[in-house]
Design a protein around this motif. Structure first.
Motif, PDB file in Angstrom:
ATOM      1  N   ASN A   1      28.522  32.014  30.600  1.00 59.77           N
ATOM      2  CA  ASN A   1      28.766  32.776  32.201  1.00 59.77           C
ATOM      3  C   ASN A   1      29.559  32.563  33.693  1.00 59.77           C
ATOM      4  O   ASN A   1      30.037  32.755  34.572  1.00 59.77           O
TER       5      ASN A   1
ATOM      6  N   CYS B   1      32.644  32.440  33.974  1.00 54.47           N
ATOM      7  CA  CYS B   1      33.162  34.322  33.828  1.00 54.47           C
ATOM      8  C   CYS B   1      34.111  33.741  35.870  1.00 54.47           C
ATOM      9  O   CYS B   1      34.370  34.070  35.792  1.00 54.47           O
ATOM     10  N   ALA B   2      32.338  32.969  35.552  1.00 51.62           N
ATOM     11  CA  ALA B   2      32.491  33.057  36.982  1.00 51.62           C
ATOM     12  C   ALA B   2      33.405  32.480  38.507  1.00 51.62           C
ATOM     13  O   ALA B   2      33.706  32.703  39.140  1.00 51.62           O
TER      14      ALA B   2
ATOM     15  N   ALA C   1      36.387  34.034  37.675  1.00 55.89           N
ATOM     16  CA  ALA C   1      36.608  35.787  38.594  1.00 55.89           C
ATOM     17  C   ALA C   1      36.854  35.579  39.928  1.00 55.89           C
ATOM     18  O   ALA C   1      37.067  36.340  40.426  1.00 55.89           O
TER      19      ALA C   1
ATOM     20  N   ARG D   1      35.384  42.666  38.528  1.00 55.40           N
ATOM     21  CA  ARG D   1      34.456  41.557  38.414  1.00 55.40           C
ATOM     22  C   ARG D   1      33.731  42.591  36.883  1.00 55.40           C
ATOM     23  O   ARG D   1      33.635  41.572  36.716  1.00 55.40           O
TER      24      ARG D   1
ATOM     25  N   VAL E   1      34.043  40.585  33.833  1.00 55.33           N
ATOM     26  CA  VAL E   1      32.842  39.568  33.343  1.00 55.33           C
ATOM     27  C   VAL E   1      33.420  39.822  31.269  1.00 55.33           C
ATOM     28  O   VAL E   1      32.720  39.203  30.481  1.00 55.33           O
TER      29      VAL E   1
ATOM     30  N   TYR F   1      36.479  39.233  29.511  1.00 55.21           N
ATOM     31  CA  TYR F   1      36.888  38.537  28.948  1.00 55.21           C
ATOM     32  C   TYR F   1      35.187  37.294  27.917  1.00 55.21           C
ATOM     33  O   TYR F   1      35.995  37.011  27.130  1.00 55.21           O
ATOM     34  N   LYS F   2      34.493  38.298  27.926  1.00 54.46           N
ATOM     35  CA  LYS F   2      33.589  37.108  27.449  1.00 54.46           C
ATOM     36  C   LYS F   2      33.578  37.841  26.014  1.00 54.46           C
ATOM     37  O   LYS F   2      33.698  37.167  25.121  1.00 54.46           O
TER      38      LYS F   2
END
Length: 178
Positions: free
Chosen positions: A43, A46-47, A50, A60, A64, A67-68
Motif C-alpha cells: 500500500n 503504491c501510494a 501513484a 489511481r 493500485v 500494480y498490486k
C-alpha cells in the motif's frame, strides 16, 4: 574557579551518559518494533508511486489494483527463485549443480520478462508510456534503496560503483597521448 570547572565537567559527563543510554536499544526493544506487513508495504509503495505518477482518482484506483496484482505475481516468481538459490548457495559442489542454478535463473528471468510484458499491456490501457517508464525507474530506485538498507543493516558499506572499463569515460583511466 576549580569547583566551577569540576561542576561543568560532571554536568557534561552526566548529559553525555544519559544521551548514550537513551540511544541504546535492547534486544527486546528491537523485537517489539513492529515491521509493516507485506500488504502495508504494498500500500505504501503504491501510494508513493501513484503520487509520483500524478494520477487522477479513477486512474489511481485502476493502477493500485493492477500494480498490486503485478507485485503479487512478481513476488511468487522471486520466491521460487530465492528458495532454489538459497538451498544451493552454501553447498554448491559440482558443475552440474551450478549449471542447473544458472538455467534456473534464466527461466526466472524469462518469467519476469513475460510478466512485465503482460502488465505493460494492462498498464497501457490507462497509463502513458512515459508513466510506465516512471514505474520501471521507480522499481529500480526502490530496489537500490532496499539493497543499500540491507547492506547497512548487515554492517557493510554500500558497494562502490564500478569504474567504467574503457578509458576516457567519466571516472575511467586518463587517456595517454603518444
Amino acid at each position: 574557579m576549580k569547583t566551577r570547572r569540576l561542576f561543568i565537567m560532571i554536568t557534561a559527563l552526566i548529559v553525555c551518559g544519559t544521551m548514550w543510554a537513551q540511544g541504546q536499544t535492547t534486544d527486546t526493544q528491537r523485537k517489539e518494533r513492529k515491521r509493516p506487513t507485506k500488504e502495508q508495504m504494498q500500500n505504501m509503495r503504491c501510494a508513493r508511486l501513484a503520487e509520483e505518477l500524478a494520477l487522477s482518482d479513477d486512474a489511481r484506483e485502476k493502477f493500485v489494483a493492477t500494480y498490486k496484482d503485478y507485485l503479487n505475481e512478481r513476488s511468487k516468481i522471486n520466491q521460487s527463485q530465492r528458495g532454489d538459490f538459497n538451498n544451493k548457495k552454501k553447498d554448491v559442489k559440482t558443475d552440474a549443480e551450478v549449471e542447473k542454478m544458472i538455467k534456473s535463473r534464466f527461466a526466472t528471468s524469462r518469467q519476469i520478462l513475460d510478466l512485465r510484458e503482460k502488465y505493460y499491456d494492462k498498464f497501457r490501457k490507462f497509463l502513458t508510456p512515459k508513466q510506465i517508464q516512471k514505474i520501471y525507474d521507480f522499481e529500480g530506485r526502490d530496489h537500490d534503496n532496499m539493497r543499500k538498507a540491507m547492506m547497512k543493516r548487515k554492517g557493510n558499506k554500500a558497494p562502490r560503483k564500478q569504474r567504467p572499463s574503457h578509458p576516457g569515460h567519466k571516472g575511467g583511466r586518463p587517456q595517454t597521448v603518444k
